[in-house]
Design an enzyme around this catalytic site. Sequence first.
Site: not given
Ligand code: HMG
Ligand code: MG
Length: 302
Positions: A15-16, A207, A209, A240, A249
């Site tokens: 994933r990450d 966690h 990086h 990210c 990481n």
């Molecule tokens: P948004 O645009 O505000 O959400 O995004 P929305 O509710 O308006 O939805 C927009 C579109 O996305 C819609 O589709 C939804 O259906 C679809 P459309 O009508 O335009 O065709 N949608 C989805 N599709 C599939 N699965 C879903 C989903 N939700 C909405 N779950 C949202 C808000 C949270 C969805 C968006 O910002 C997002 O997906 N963000 C994810 C970002 C991400 O994955 N970042 C990396 C992971 S975090 C990380 O790496 C940190 C970590 O490792 C810890 C660290 O190191 O800090 C964990």
């Molecule tokens: Mg991370």
Amino acid sequence: MSLPSRVKIVEVAPRDGLQNEKAFVDTAIKIELVDRLSAAGFPNVEAVSFVSPKWVPQMADASQVMAGIARRPGTIYSALTPNLKGFEAARAAGVHEVVIFSAASEAFAQKNINCSIAESIARFEPVAQAAREAGIRLRGSISCALGCPYQGEVPAAAVVDVAERYLALGCDEIDVADTIGVGTPRQVQAVMGAVAQRIDPSRIAAHFHDTYGQALANILAALQAGIAIVHTSVAGLGGCPYAKGATGNVATEDVLYMLRGLDIETGVDFDAVVETGQWIAGHLGRPGSSRAGNAVVAKRAA
Ligand code: HMG
Ligand code: MG
């Protein structure tokens, strides 16, 4: 201070590690990566995220990956779920643990999940309830706990605040994440110490990086603060998409090598992880960043 005799390693490369890859990684490769890691003995593999494919296209095949893996009994397969839509997909895919993710920095929450910290917690409430009803474990990740690419310094009190909100939601585990790898050991001890005053340290994960090369030292500091869950990524893959310049990481191989030297058990097969690191790096077309992994291979070739 004493160190734990055993550490749970959560392997996050599928994933990450992969989420930041520009070129789409074939679903079959993702499946094989998860399977190799579970076979190597990791008790917990963070396999996919169920997020918007517009935001993170690399994770668009999450359901297919979960459907294709050979589930190893005893391995917990986790998935990131930012909202109920993600949760429903994760439940249908049969994950054991869902991960809600917000940040200790408002600016980062906005960039990463397009809402404020308070809004994210409100969004997580139905996810937490659904997870509880379905008997699925719940984990909460706190990004930018040691610094933010947009805001800079992050007070420990902001990390504690999110941790307490996660606890109130019923999280089984809480991840203190150094998203951009800027923290140093004294800071780790201060932040982990502050969180551990409110939450049982056995439920807190590190966690980290490795952007500034501090991750191993930071992990040792976390272990000294009573933490016994560590997230790592084979071959040091990752980054990210919403934290520009942040590297992967901490490499799993490096952490396993250090823990072995400290007589700390993990149950993970170091040699199998080295092999897997070489294999996935080969598929991505560049050498992995694990110092221990590359050293083992260089020694073999000598
Ligand atoms: P948004 O645009 O505000 O959400 O995004 P929305 O509710 O308006 O939805 C927009 C579109 O996305 C819609 O589709 C939804 O259906 C679809 P459309 O009508 O335009 O065709 N949608 C989805 N599709 C599939 N699965 C879903 C989903 N939700 C909405 N779950 C949202 C808000 C949270 C969805 C968006 O910002 C997002 O997906 N963000 C994810 C970002 C991400 O994955 N970042 C990396 C992971 S975090 C990380 O790496 C940190 C970590 O490792 C810890 C660290 O190191 O800090 C964990
Ligand atoms: Mg991370």
